[in-house]
Motif scaffolding. Structure first.
Motif, PDB file in Angstrom:
ATOM      1  N   GLU A  51       1.098  -1.159  -0.061  1.00 26.03           N
ATOM      2  CA  GLU A  51      -0.042  -0.071  -0.165  1.00 26.03           C
ATOM      3  C   GLU A  51       0.954   1.120  -0.086  1.00 26.03           C
ATOM      4  OE1 GLU A  51      -2.888   0.251   3.051  1.00 26.03           O
ATOM      5  OE2 GLU A  51      -3.365  -1.884   3.191  1.00 26.03           O
ATOM      6  N   SER A  52       0.483   2.279  -0.738  1.00 25.51           N
ATOM      7  CA  SER A  52       1.002   3.466  -0.475  1.00 25.51           C
ATOM      8  C   SER A  52       1.272   4.235   0.858  1.00 25.51           C
ATOM      9  CB  SER A  52       0.581   4.582  -1.336  1.00 25.51           C
ATOM     10  OG  SER A  52      -0.132   4.268  -2.785  1.00 25.51           O
ATOM     11  N   ALA A  53       2.390   4.542   1.066  1.00 27.64           N
ATOM     12  CA  ALA A  53       2.811   5.127   2.304  1.00 27.64           C
ATOM     13  C   ALA A  53       3.722   5.961   2.297  1.00 27.64           C
ATOM     14  CB  ALA A  53       3.198   3.810   3.472  1.00 27.64           C
ATOM     15  N   ASN A  54       4.141   7.006   3.432  1.00 26.16           N
ATOM     16  CA  ASN A  54       5.228   7.784   3.472  1.00 26.16           C
ATOM     17  C   ASN A  54       6.148   7.083   4.707  1.00 26.16           C
ATOM     18  OD1 ASN A  54       6.188  10.282   5.469  1.00 26.16           O
ATOM     19  ND2 ASN A  54       6.281  10.693   3.274  1.00 26.16           N
ATOM     20  N   ILE A  55       7.353   6.725   4.203  1.00 24.57           N
ATOM     21  CA  ILE A  55       8.036   6.083   5.145  1.00 24.57           C
ATOM     22  C   ILE A  55       9.484   6.973   5.824  1.00 24.57           C
ATOM     23  CG2 ILE A  55       7.293   3.961   4.361  1.00 24.57           C
ATOM     24  CD1 ILE A  55       9.995   3.594   2.702  1.00 24.57           C
ATOM     25  N   ASP A  56       9.991   6.722   6.659  1.00 22.10           N
ATOM     26  CA  ASP A  56      11.176   7.219   6.933  1.00 22.10           C
ATOM     27  C   ASP A  56      12.261   6.614   6.045  1.00 22.10           C
ATOM     28  OD1 ASP A  56      13.906   6.648   8.597  1.00 22.10           O
ATOM     29  OD2 ASP A  56      12.836   7.816   9.697  1.00 22.10           O
ATOM     30  N   ILE A  57      13.191   7.646   5.496  1.00 18.41           N
ATOM     31  CA  ILE A  57      14.027   7.291   4.335  1.00 18.41           C
ATOM     32  C   ILE A  57      14.879   6.019   4.699  1.00 18.41           C
ATOM     33  CG2 ILE A  57      15.873   8.823   5.510  1.00 18.41           C
ATOM     34  CD1 ILE A  57      15.093   8.171   1.624  1.00 18.41           C
ATOM     35  N   PHE A  58      15.134   5.808   5.965  1.00 19.50           N
ATOM     36  CA  PHE A  58      15.995   4.585   6.303  1.00 19.50           C
ATOM     37  C   PHE A  58      15.180   3.370   6.388  1.00 19.50           C
ATOM     38  CE2 PHE A  58      18.581   7.908   8.235  1.00 19.50           C
ATOM     39  CZ  PHE A  58      19.949   7.329   7.790  1.00 19.50           C
ATOM     40  N   SER A  59      13.872   3.522   5.858  1.00 20.88           N
ATOM     41  CA  SER A  59      13.097   2.174   5.855  1.00 20.88           C
ATOM     42  C   SER A  59      13.077   1.865   4.363  1.00 20.88           C
ATOM     43  CB  SER A  59      11.470   2.537   6.303  1.00 20.88           C
ATOM     44  OG  SER A  59      11.750   2.637   7.731  1.00 20.88           O
ATOM     45  N   LEU A  60      13.611   2.849   3.556  1.00 14.32           N
ATOM     46  CA  LEU A  60      13.473   2.442   2.087  1.00 14.32           C
ATOM     47  C   LEU A  60      14.308   1.211   1.641  1.00 14.32           C
ATOM     48  CD1 LEU A  60      12.642   3.820  -0.606  1.00 14.32           C
ATOM     49  CD2 LEU A  60      14.607   4.946  -1.003  1.00 14.32           C
ATOM     50  N   ALA A  61      13.778   0.211   0.839  1.00 13.50           N
ATOM     51  CA  ALA A  61      14.330  -0.914   0.734  1.00 13.50           C
ATOM     52  C   ALA A  61      14.693  -1.377  -0.443  1.00 13.50           C
ATOM     53  CB  ALA A  61      13.608  -2.137   1.416  1.00 13.50           C
TER      54      ALA A  61
END
Length: 171
Positions: A51-61
């Protein structure tokens, strides 16, 4: 023999990495210390965003697709399932070894994004591709304070959004 496009890309990549990622890391560090965004809902087996979400940059995988730019001051980033229109895709990650921070070593690792990693992912060499790439790299602050050792390679189509992965696109 390096083509003019490759030399230009490497020069631009170095300059862009030095400026935009330095700003990214500082901003991300502040976000984490202040308690920024979390992670996206992900498929338990594949780890892909569901699902679309706004995540912390350190959660980018690896494999994440994003909407918007990954340059400038980043604390968080918008991710979407890759089956939806998106601007960028994380196609490769490099884990740097422990030790003292070295911008030269980080820059050297980031160049891998434009070499074999790019060719293996897309199916053609960067110099022959119509697609483009950038990097998200550790900064001195994130390296020292958050043990950040990941260089992320991000691919995008300069013509606009894509749907689905660019893996094997040979473009």
């Amino acid at each position: 023999m390096t083509t003019l496009r490759m030399r230009r890309a490497l020069a631009l990549a170095g300059a862009a990495v030095a400026l935009s990622v330095a700003l990214t890391g500082c901003s991300a560090l502040n976000s984490i210390l202040a308690g920024g965004a979390g992670d996206a809902d992900r498929d338990e087996e594949t780890g892909q965003v569901t699902e679309s979400a706004n995540i912390d940059i350190f959660s980018l995988a690896l494999g994440d697709c994003t909407v918007g730019s990954s340059t400038g001051l980043l604390e968080d980033i918008d991710v979407v399932p890759c089956s939806e229109p998106h601007d960028q895709e994380v196609f490769h990650e490099i884990t740097m070894p422990d030790g003292d921070f070295s911008q030269d070593d980080v820059d050297a690792a980031a160049l891998q994004c434009f070499e074999d990693a790019y060719t293996s992912f897309v199916g053609v060499a960067y110099a022959d591709s119509i697609l483009d790439a950038s990097t998200i790299t550790p900064t001195k602050d994130t390296w020292e304070q958050l043990d950040d050792r990941i260089v992320q390679c991000v691919i995008y189509d300069p013509e606009g959004q894509t749907t689905g992965s660019l893996a094997g696109s040979a473009r």
